[in-house]
Design a protein around this motif. Structure first.
Motif, PDB file in Angstrom:
ATOM      1  N   MET A   1       0.825  -1.183   0.000  1.00  0.00           N
ATOM      2  CA  MET A   1       0.000   0.000   0.000  1.00  0.00           C
ATOM      3  C   MET A   1       0.869   1.246   0.000  1.00  0.00           C
ATOM      4  SD  MET A   1      -3.224  -0.462   2.464  1.00  0.00           S
ATOM      5  CE  MET A   1      -4.020  -2.028   2.611  1.00  0.00           C
ATOM      6  N   THR A   2       0.350   2.240  -0.672  1.00  0.00           N
ATOM      7  CA  THR A   2       1.003   3.542  -0.694  1.00  0.00           C
ATOM      8  C   THR A   2      -0.002   4.580  -0.190  1.00  0.00           C
ATOM      9  OG1 THR A   2       0.323   3.946  -2.983  1.00  0.00           O
ATOM     10  CG2 THR A   2       2.460   2.891  -2.654  1.00  0.00           C
ATOM     11  N   THR A   3       0.390   5.830  -0.245  1.00  0.00           N
ATOM     12  CA  THR A   3      -0.521   6.900   0.150  1.00  0.00           C
ATOM     13  C   THR A   3      -0.573   7.965  -0.932  1.00  0.00           C
ATOM     14  OG1 THR A   3       1.203   8.094   1.339  1.00  0.00           O
ATOM     15  CG2 THR A   3      -0.154   6.551   2.620  1.00  0.00           C
ATOM     16  N   TYR A   4      -1.649   8.725  -0.907  1.00  0.00           N
ATOM     17  CA  TYR A   4      -1.853   9.836  -1.819  1.00  0.00           C
ATOM     18  C   TYR A   4      -2.291  11.023  -0.971  1.00  0.00           C
ATOM     19  CZ  TYR A   4      -4.080  12.709  -5.431  1.00  0.00           C
ATOM     20  OH  TYR A   4      -4.435  13.733  -6.265  1.00  0.00           O
ATOM     21  N   THR A   5      -1.638  12.149  -1.112  1.00  0.00           N
ATOM     22  CA  THR A   5      -2.006  13.350  -0.375  1.00  0.00           C
ATOM     23  C   THR A   5      -2.712  14.313  -1.312  1.00  0.00           C
ATOM     24  OG1 THR A   5      -0.079  13.091   1.065  1.00  0.00           O
ATOM     25  CG2 THR A   5      -1.158  15.240   1.057  1.00  0.00           C
ATOM     26  N   GLU A  31     -14.800   2.501  -4.618  1.00  0.00           N
ATOM     27  CA  GLU A  31     -15.185   1.728  -3.439  1.00  0.00           C
ATOM     28  C   GLU A  31     -13.974   1.149  -2.721  1.00  0.00           C
ATOM     29  OE1 GLU A  31     -16.491   1.546  -6.444  1.00  0.00           O
ATOM     30  OE2 GLU A  31     -18.654   1.878  -6.223  1.00  0.00           O
ATOM     31  N   THR A  32     -12.953   0.760  -3.495  1.00  0.00           N
ATOM     32  CA  THR A  32     -11.722   0.233  -2.904  1.00  0.00           C
ATOM     33  C   THR A  32     -11.050   1.293  -2.038  1.00  0.00           C
ATOM     34  OG1 THR A  32     -11.385  -1.350  -4.702  1.00  0.00           O
ATOM     35  CG2 THR A  32      -9.432  -0.705  -3.443  1.00  0.00           C
ATOM     36  N   LEU A  33     -11.028   2.531  -2.513  1.00  0.00           N
ATOM     37  CA  LEU A  33     -10.447   3.614  -1.716  1.00  0.00           C
ATOM     38  C   LEU A  33     -11.268   3.866  -0.451  1.00  0.00           C
ATOM     39  CD1 LEU A  33      -9.395   6.172  -4.474  1.00  0.00           C
ATOM     40  CD2 LEU A  33      -7.912   4.715  -3.094  1.00  0.00           C
ATOM     41  N   LEU A  34     -12.590   3.808  -0.577  1.00  0.00           N
ATOM     42  CA  LEU A  34     -13.436   3.995   0.600  1.00  0.00           C
ATOM     43  C   LEU A  34     -13.228   2.880   1.623  1.00  0.00           C
ATOM     44  CD1 LEU A  34     -16.733   5.206  -1.085  1.00  0.00           C
ATOM     45  CD2 LEU A  34     -15.271   6.528   0.468  1.00  0.00           C
ATOM     46  N   ASP A  35     -13.106   1.637   1.152  1.00  0.00           N
ATOM     47  CA  ASP A  35     -12.881   0.507   2.056  1.00  0.00           C
ATOM     48  C   ASP A  35     -11.546   0.628   2.792  1.00  0.00           C
ATOM     49  OD1 ASP A  35     -15.299  -0.626   1.373  1.00  0.00           O
ATOM     50  OD2 ASP A  35     -14.432  -2.050  -0.064  1.00  0.00           O
ATOM     51  N   VAL A  54      -5.019   6.353   1.918  1.00  0.00           N
ATOM     52  CA  VAL A  54      -4.304   5.089   1.763  1.00  0.00           C
ATOM     53  C   VAL A  54      -4.735   4.464   0.445  1.00  0.00           C
ATOM     54  CG1 VAL A  54      -3.994   2.764   2.703  1.00  0.00           C
ATOM     55  CG2 VAL A  54      -4.127   4.729   4.241  1.00  0.00           C
ATOM     56  N   VAL A  55      -3.750   4.040  -0.362  1.00  0.00           N
ATOM     57  CA  VAL A  55      -4.027   3.463  -1.671  1.00  0.00           C
ATOM     58  C   VAL A  55      -3.627   1.990  -1.675  1.00  0.00           C
ATOM     59  CG1 VAL A  55      -3.567   3.625  -4.143  1.00  0.00           C
ATOM     60  CG2 VAL A  55      -3.545   5.701  -2.739  1.00  0.00           C
ATOM     61  N   PRO A  56      -4.619   1.082  -1.754  1.00  0.00           N
ATOM     62  CA  PRO A  56      -4.297  -0.342  -1.825  1.00  0.00           C
ATOM     63  C   PRO A  56      -3.559  -0.673  -3.122  1.00  0.00           C
ATOM     64  CG  PRO A  56      -6.616   0.014  -1.336  1.00  0.00           C
ATOM     65  CD  PRO A  56      -6.037   1.333  -1.722  1.00  0.00           C
ATOM     66  N   ASP A  57      -2.888  -1.812  -3.120  1.00  0.00           N
ATOM     67  CA  ASP A  57      -2.123  -2.229  -4.299  1.00  0.00           C
ATOM     68  C   ASP A  57      -3.006  -2.617  -5.470  1.00  0.00           C
ATOM     69  OD1 ASP A  57       0.254  -1.816  -2.958  1.00  0.00           O
ATOM     70  OD2 ASP A  57       0.264  -3.844  -2.139  1.00  0.00           O
ATOM     71  N   ALA A  58      -4.229  -3.086  -5.196  1.00  0.00           N
ATOM     72  CA  ALA A  58      -5.103  -3.547  -6.272  1.00  0.00           C
ATOM     73  C   ALA A  58      -6.540  -3.143  -5.991  1.00  0.00           C
ATOM     74  CB  ALA A  58      -5.010  -5.062  -6.406  1.00  0.00           C
ATOM     75  N   VAL A  59      -7.290  -3.013  -7.058  1.00  0.00           N
ATOM     76  CA  VAL A  59      -8.714  -2.695  -6.962  1.00  0.00           C
ATOM     77  C   VAL A  59      -9.484  -3.981  -6.697  1.00  0.00           C
ATOM     78  CG1 VAL A  59     -10.718  -1.881  -8.251  1.00  0.00           C
ATOM     79  CG2 VAL A  59      -8.518  -0.728  -8.495  1.00  0.00           C
TER      80      VAL A  59
END
Length: 71
Positions: A1-5, A31-35, A54-59
């Motif tokens: 996971m990475t992050t986005y500001t 929805e993945t970002l919301l989860d 927070v950005v997951p690695d996959a959708v």
């Protein structure tokens, strides 16, 4: 996971963030970002500047629970 500001001074919509990160705001990207970010929806339709997402690695694609009468 990475992050986005969020850096835009007026904030940014989550669907646009999803499109920038995943190439699409569809197929479960938003929805993945919301989860992955509990409480993010409570910020409203525009995510304020400075918010770290927070950005997951996959959708995670949504389940296809569509019922078709011809099946």
């Amino acid at each position: 996971m990475t992050t986005y500001t969020v850096r835009l001074p007026d904030g940014e919509r989550l669907d646009r963030i999803a499109k920038a990160l995943f190439g699409s705001e569809r197929d479960g990207a938003t929805e993945t970002l919301l989860d992955a970010n509990p409480g993010l929806a409570a910020l409203g339709p525009v995510i304020p500047a400075g918010t770290v997402v927070v950005v997951p690695d996959a959708v995670t694609a949504p389940a296809d629970d569509t019922q078709r009468i011809w099946e």
